[in-house]
Design an enzyme around this catalytic site. Structure first.
Site, short mmCIF file in Angstrom:
data_model
loop_
_atom_site.label_atom_id
_atom_site.label_comp_id
_atom_site.label_asym_id
_atom_site.label_seq_id
_atom_site.Cartn_x
_atom_site.Cartn_y
_atom_site.Cartn_z
N GLU A 413 0.83 -1.23 0.00
CA GLU A 413 0.00 0.00 0.00
C GLU A 413 0.85 1.27 0.00
O GLU A 413 0.58 2.22 0.71
CB GLU A 413 -0.99 0.00 1.18
CG GLU A 413 -2.05 -1.08 1.02
CD GLU A 413 -3.28 -0.87 1.87
OE1 GLU A 413 -3.58 0.27 2.24
OE2 GLU A 413 -3.97 -1.87 2.13
C1 FAD Z 1 2.18 -9.83 0.04
C2 FAD Z 1 1.79 -8.72 -0.88
C3 FAD Z 1 0.46 -8.39 -1.04
C4 FAD Z 1 0.08 -7.38 -1.96
N1 FAD Z 1 -1.25 -7.11 -2.16
C5 FAD Z 1 -1.61 -6.25 -3.15
C6 FAD Z 1 -2.99 -6.07 -3.49
O1 FAD Z 1 -3.88 -6.66 -2.89
N2 FAD Z 1 -3.29 -5.24 -4.53
C7 FAD Z 1 -2.33 -4.57 -5.23
O2 FAD Z 1 -2.67 -3.84 -6.16
N3 FAD Z 1 -1.02 -4.70 -4.90
C8 FAD Z 1 -0.63 -5.53 -3.89
N4 FAD Z 1 0.69 -5.70 -3.58
C9 FAD Z 1 1.70 -4.94 -4.32
C10 FAD Z 1 2.36 -3.86 -3.49
O3 FAD Z 1 1.49 -2.78 -3.33
C11 FAD Z 1 3.67 -3.49 -4.22
O4 FAD Z 1 4.57 -4.55 -3.99
C12 FAD Z 1 4.25 -2.18 -3.76
O5 FAD Z 1 3.46 -1.11 -4.19
C13 FAD Z 1 5.67 -1.96 -4.28
O6 FAD Z 1 5.76 -2.18 -5.66
P1 FAD Z 1 6.91 -3.16 -6.20
O7 FAD Z 1 6.85 -4.41 -5.40
O8 FAD Z 1 6.77 -3.27 -7.66
O9 FAD Z 1 8.26 -2.45 -5.82
P2 FAD Z 1 9.07 -1.33 -6.72
O10 FAD Z 1 8.13 -0.33 -7.24
O11 FAD Z 1 9.94 -2.04 -7.67
O12 FAD Z 1 9.94 -0.66 -5.58
C14 FAD Z 1 11.00 -1.36 -4.90
C15 FAD Z 1 11.59 -0.44 -3.86
O13 FAD Z 1 12.19 0.68 -4.52
C16 FAD Z 1 12.08 1.85 -3.73
N5 FAD Z 1 11.40 2.89 -4.50
C17 FAD Z 1 10.51 2.76 -5.49
N6 FAD Z 1 10.13 3.97 -5.97
C18 FAD Z 1 10.80 4.89 -5.25
C19 FAD Z 1 10.83 6.33 -5.23
N7 FAD Z 1 10.06 7.08 -6.05
N8 FAD Z 1 11.60 6.92 -4.32
C20 FAD Z 1 12.38 6.21 -3.48
N9 FAD Z 1 12.39 4.87 -3.44
C21 FAD Z 1 11.60 4.21 -4.31
C22 FAD Z 1 11.29 1.44 -2.47
O14 FAD Z 1 12.19 1.15 -1.43
C23 FAD Z 1 10.59 0.17 -2.89
O15 FAD Z 1 10.34 -0.70 -1.79
C24 FAD Z 1 1.07 -6.68 -2.67
C25 FAD Z 1 2.43 -7.00 -2.47
C26 FAD Z 1 2.79 -8.01 -1.62
C27 FAD Z 1 4.25 -8.35 -1.47
#
Ligand code: FAD
Length: 609
Positions: A413
């Site tokens: 989130e």
């Molecule tokens: C168990 C689980 C349940 C989930 N449930 C849902 C759900 O029900 N519905 C849904 O839609 N999504 C869901 N998600 C997705 C979740 O919201 C995303 O994993 C999250 O938004 C991060 O996106 P990403 O994993 O692609 O990480 P990325 O976008 O690749 O980011 C990786 C890391 O990079 C850094 N980062 C990224 N952008 C920036 C920035 N602008 N500035 C500084 N640092 C940055 C942060 O440290 C981040 O943690 C779920 C994820 C998990 C693991």
């Protein structure tokens, strides 16, 4: 204008459209950034009305009994599944439709009361609380907020009882933190009766067990070659809906079903559009305001469990002929958990009350609540883990599970880094615009510009010379209130200084943004704590209680929070930022070759997760 500047201007314009639509009353957090203390948002400390409290107490009693008898968190973790009997039981008690209107079969609870329910579940089992959040706080939230009467009548009755389950599907491979980059396509049919959806979603909680999924997809904008995101109601029985992976194996919250699915030429009737077409990001942002509030409640519950476990162990385990609790370094950990748990509950309650009171624009506060409570909970778990020593590492205690479960909180989130940047940038926008008025007028004076710049200058000047009043009722809190007022004044001064010093490049300076956001979060947390102590003292006086309530943990929180704020503000001018950037650059060679570019404005979009 070069390509990068043009891209930035485009991003700024899009962010403005998304986040700052229409005139709104000044909220508490935005007030802080302008040097104001918007007292009526946070004081007096909100209380659930007596009639609702009775209903809530009865529900909590029923819920506790059910959870004591039927919820087995270790088994849920081992089996990587929440038994259907547990889901049915939660449905019977009303948990799965707690805030839904009674006319659709829901319990009609306020967000504050709902948070108490989620706190109770979060206290025991993170898998179950995340499942409930995915179904209720975000899964069916778009329907509750944006559904038409017909849509609600059709969908809600089975969803609020748990007979059917909901999910919220935004994340894709290319749209993680950068949520605006949704690639799933929704093409209108020629006769306009439906949309044809194509694409894949991943990491979606409840994906494979949901009967209704709120899916974000990209639709064409009429009369242009642009596209925008729209929210759709999708059901798994639609031809072309394919579950690619029902339960992705994972580290924590193993009871939840995190899945991947594909939509291949799925025909979705136009009646299944939720909210205005093309406003899917706004829908998602609004939905997540609710999700982040219950996130705070779940973290509060888990922090209270940390406290109980720490106290229990420190009172019984002996080493060096003393109980662990006799050692100061153990006391320090227990005191900190107690202080944080008190603050997390206060922040959750105050934030939930904004929703219940129908206040506008609490996006910053829900983001602050999410970041603050998830970071503090991680510390609490680390502390209670350490107090237990080697025993914490063994799987017969719940601590290793709690640690695995809690790690997702800082990512889901909205990753905390993204939200931190968002808090600083959106908060600074108000004073930043005022400085811009003044600057633009100096560069290009005109009668109209002079009048606007005069107002802007007056606002900035009055905030710079006036320490805001923090109006507590209890005399014994006057010292804390004065300190808080002075810190808000210093914060405003620091924000102004950063804006004047760095101007537009501040949009990319995340190390500066982080200190400003951290200070703002602690100011909000301290305010909620002060308001809660004040409310409790006043209540005790009204009830004629002889002894004043014990507020030692809350006092500690204020001392530590004030100290942290001073540290964050000092760090704005005394820091190692240049060395940090240089060291990172030497590792990230791609940065030097210019292939990677970070943008503060992109972070604004990113906050919608
Ligand atoms: C168990 C689980 C349940 C989930 N449930 C849902 C759900 O029900 N519905 C849904 O839609 N999504 C869901 N998600 C997705 C979740 O919201 C995303 O994993 C999250 O938004 C991060 O996106 P990403 O994993 O692609 O990480 P990325 O976008 O690749 O980011 C990786 C890391 O990079 C850094 N980062 C990224 N952008 C920036 C920035 N602008 N500035 C500084 N640092 C940055 C942060 O440290 C981040 O943690 C779920 C994820 C998990 C693991």
């Amino acid at each position: 204008m070069n390509k990068l500047d043009a891209q930035r201007q485009k991003e700024i314009q899009q962010a403005e459209e998304l986040l700052f639509a229409g005139p709104q009353a000044l909220g508490f957090a935005k007030g802080l950034f302008r040097g104001h203390f918007v007292a009526d948002w946070v004081m007096p400390y909100p209380r659930i009305p007596a009639a609702q409290q009775t209903e809530l107490d009865e529900t909590l009693t029923e819920l506790r009994k059910f959870l004591d008898e039927h919820l087995h968190p270790a088994e849920i973790d081992r089996q990587a599944d929440i038994p259907r009997e547990v889901i049915n039981g939660l449905g019977r008690i009303g948990v799965l439709g707690m805030t839904a209107p009674k006319e659709y079969g829901g319990r009609g609870f306020s967000q504050m009361a709902n948070c108490k329910v989620l706190e109770e579940i979060g206290r025991r089992c993170a898998s179950t609380s995340v499942f409930v959040n995915a179904h209720h706080s975000i899964g069916i939230r778009a329907l509750l907020l944006f559904g038409t009467h017909e849509q609600n009548q059709k969908w809600l009755p089975k969803l609020v009882t748990g007979e059917q389950l909901g999910a919220f599907a935004l994340t894709e491979k290319e749209a993680g933190s950068d949520a605006a980059n949704v690639q799933m396509q929704a093409r209108p049919s020629e006769d306009g009766s439906h949309f044809i959806l194509n694409g894949e979603k991943r990491y979606i909680t409840n994906a494979a067990i949901a009967h209704e999924l709120t899916v974000m997809a990209r639709t064409p904008v009429q009369g242009s070659d642009k596209t925008a995101i729209t929210a759709f109601l999708v059901t798994p029985d639609m031809p072309g809906f394919e579950i690619l992976e029902a339960r992705m194996p994972k580290m924590g919250i193993r009871g939840t079903a995190t899945g991947r699915f594909a939509l291949r030429d799925v025909k979705v009737p136009k009646e299944n559009i939720l909210g205005p077409p093309g406003k899917g990001l706004k829908v998602a942002l609004t939905v997540l305001d609710f999700g982040r509030t219950t996130f705070g409640a779940c973290c509060t519950g888990a922090a209270k469990t940390c406290l109980e476990l720490a106290v229990q162990h420190a009172s019984t385990r002996k080493q060096f002929n003393k109980t662990l609790g006799e050692f100061e370094l153990v006391k320090k950990k227990i005191a900190r958990i107690a202080a944080d748990a008190y603050a997390m509950e206060a922040m959750t309650t105050v934030t939930a009350s904004f929703i219940d009171r129908g206040l506008e624009d609490y996006m910053l506060e829900t983001a602050m609540l999410k970041v603050f409570t998830t970071e503090r909970l991680w510390e609490c778990i680390n502390d209670v883990f350490q107090v237990h020593g080697g025993a914490a590492y063994m799987t017969d205690l719940p601590l290793e599970r709690m640690m695995r479960d809690a790690r997702i909180n800082q990512i889901g989130e909205g990753a905390n880094e993204v939200l931190t940047s968002f808090i600083a940038l959106v908060g600074m926008r108000g004073p930043g615009m005022e400085f811009k008025e003044i600057y633009d007028t100096m560069m290009k004076p005109s009668r109209e510009a002079m009048s606007k710049a005069w107002t802007a200058g007056k606002n900035r000047l009055s905030a710079a010379i006036r320490v805001p009043d923090v109006p507590v009722q209890s005399e014994q809190l006057l010292g804390h209130a004065q300190q808080l007022g002075r810190l808000i004044w210093r914060f405003n001064f620091a924000v102004n200084r950063a804006l004047i010093m760095y101007r537009e490049p501040i949009l990319d300076m995340q190390l500066i943004q982080e200190r400003i956001a951290n200070a703002a979060m602690d100011l909000f947390a301290s305010t909620c704590v002060l308001s809660r102590i004040d409310g409790e003292i006043q209540l005790a006086e009204r009830n004629g209680d002889a002894a004043s309530p014990d507020h030692s943990a809350a006092d500690l929180f204020l001392c530590q929070s004030f100290r942290r704020i001073r540290g964050f503000l000092a760090g704005l001018t005394d820091n190692d930022d240049e060395a940090v950037i240089a060291a990172a650059k030497s590792c990230l060679t791609s940065l030097e070759s210019g292939t990677t570019h970070t943008s503060g404005i992109q972070s604004l979009y990113a906050t919608i997760r």
